[in-house]
Enzyme design. Sequence first.
Site, mmCIF file in Angstrom:
data_model
loop_
_atom_site.group_PDB
_atom_site.id
_atom_site.type_symbol
_atom_site.label_atom_id
_atom_site.label_comp_id
_atom_site.label_asym_id
_atom_site.label_seq_id
_atom_site.Cartn_x
_atom_site.Cartn_y
_atom_site.Cartn_z
ATOM 1 C CB SER A 128 -0.911 0.017 1.231
ATOM 2 O OG SER A 128 -0.143 -0.006 2.425
ATOM 3 C CG HIS A 186 -3.397 -1.168 -2.519
ATOM 4 N ND1 HIS A 186 -3.723 0.158 -2.366
ATOM 5 C CD2 HIS A 186 -3.352 -1.692 -1.271
ATOM 6 C CE1 HIS A 186 -3.865 0.429 -1.081
ATOM 7 N NE2 HIS A 186 -3.650 -0.670 -0.403
ATOM 8 C CD GLU A 192 -5.190 2.241 -5.167
ATOM 9 O OE1 GLU A 192 -5.594 3.406 -5.100
ATOM 10 O OE2 GLU A 192 -4.204 1.823 -4.507
ATOM 11 C CG ASN A 202 -3.676 5.067 0.941
ATOM 12 O OD1 ASN A 202 -4.709 5.090 1.591
ATOM 13 N ND2 ASN A 202 -2.871 4.018 0.918
#
Length: 518
Positions: free
Chosen positions: A117, A138, A150, A188
Amino acid sequence: MRIRIVGAGAMGRGIAQWAASAGHTVELGDVRADAVKDAVEFVASMLERAVVKGRMSAGERDAAVARLVPLAEPWAAGPDVELVIEAVREDLETKAEVFGRLEEALPASAVFATNTSSLSVTRIAATLQDPSRLAGLHFFNPVPLMRIVEVVPGAATRPEIPALLTELVEGCGHRAVTVADTPGFLVNHAGRGLVTEALALLEESVADPAEIDRIARDVLGLRMGPFELMDLTGLDVTAAVIDSIWAGFRYEDRLRPSFLTPNRVVAGLHGRKTGRGWYAYGNGDGSSGPAPESPFGGDGERPVFLASAGRADVAAYEEALTGSLEVAGVRLERGDGPSDGAVVLVPVWGTSVAAAIAEGGLPRERAFGVEVLPAAGRRRVLAVTAASDPAAARDARAVLARGAEDGEPYAVSVVRDTAGSVAQRLLSSVVAVGCSIAERSLAAPADIDLAVTTGLGYPAGPLAWGERIGAVRMLALQRALHASTGDPRHRPTRWVTERAALGLALTDPGTSPADCLE
């Protein structure tokens, strides 16, 4: 497909449940044999729960459990393994060692995927003899419920691998977005817009965490406010992500961390998991989360003068607020200026109430800002300046609490005057960070919005959210914030500026140079 998952912790077992339920054979390995046993038992229990809830049949459960293959060691020979998904701890050396041993044990045809991540996919791949076989995949926790993944190609990843991984993800019922190998990837990275701006508002003493959270929920429509979210995920985790993304993008002002977080992290104020973060949780004194809001005082019958900004930015809101207050029986004054007894409400868009007072010659003791974004819930926001009369502010709050046709009062947050408002600054930051991702071509506009709504639970993706406001109005907000504060974190993005000039939607990917080549 025969998939090997290395790492039987929370992420590994979640990925195993997801893949086995979708019909794939799943080998599950870990350096700790007991972790594999526990993971298989956990997956079986979750599948049993799905049967009880009617989400799958007993036969489907039994078939999925039968597809789980526990391994004695994670790098056992596996001539039929087609894909490896690594889910070990976030450490480059550990991941390099795992993939090195897998490269020796498995055929060259097996594709490698890392669930990292925060680490660079390219750097992990560079430790392999054949870096072209590895990409990022991810997942988000809990994997079966967080239906977004992802897909992250590294610099050397073979071009067919992202398509293969996308097909796998979507064949298992999740959505896949392709993302560039950059700090924070997509979700993120996009999430920094909300949290960093909330911390900046707190730094400036515009409002306390509880008030910012209430505005984020009830005006913007978020499921959780930014400080509630930090307490849930852990401030230690959040601060590390903020710092790494900021450093990774070479100290981009828009992603700038707050000076507030390091001391809180060192003090162990991490949130729910430590019993205290921005709020206190279960400390034996009955406290859990934010304190209740203050009761209303003041004179709700006091007359009101609405200081028109005379701008298209806020005209529709002025009209809606006027109508709502009239329905509630509020005494609205008309004319060129307020009487001596009226409180003055000033709609602002990207500017401060103090500036409006100076420009319009308004009475500084009884002129207050009012939010112009339409609320997602029953909340209005009142902004006070350093010159505000507290008694007049209480009256203004009581007046704004009126206006509901069913007789139920509005909640009213009281905050310090700032350029724009709390909600406008939060929204502008969310949109700006999303637009900066798009203008760097780190992900397609549609994928940005999909990933954010699915992964973060926002009511709209950043580009679609900005489009609700409109590119021209969004640009006016960002320019006003930048001019009012001088802070480069508020500077307009090229994405918004260009689309406002061309009349394009913020969600429109536009024409690229590659589109113009044969």
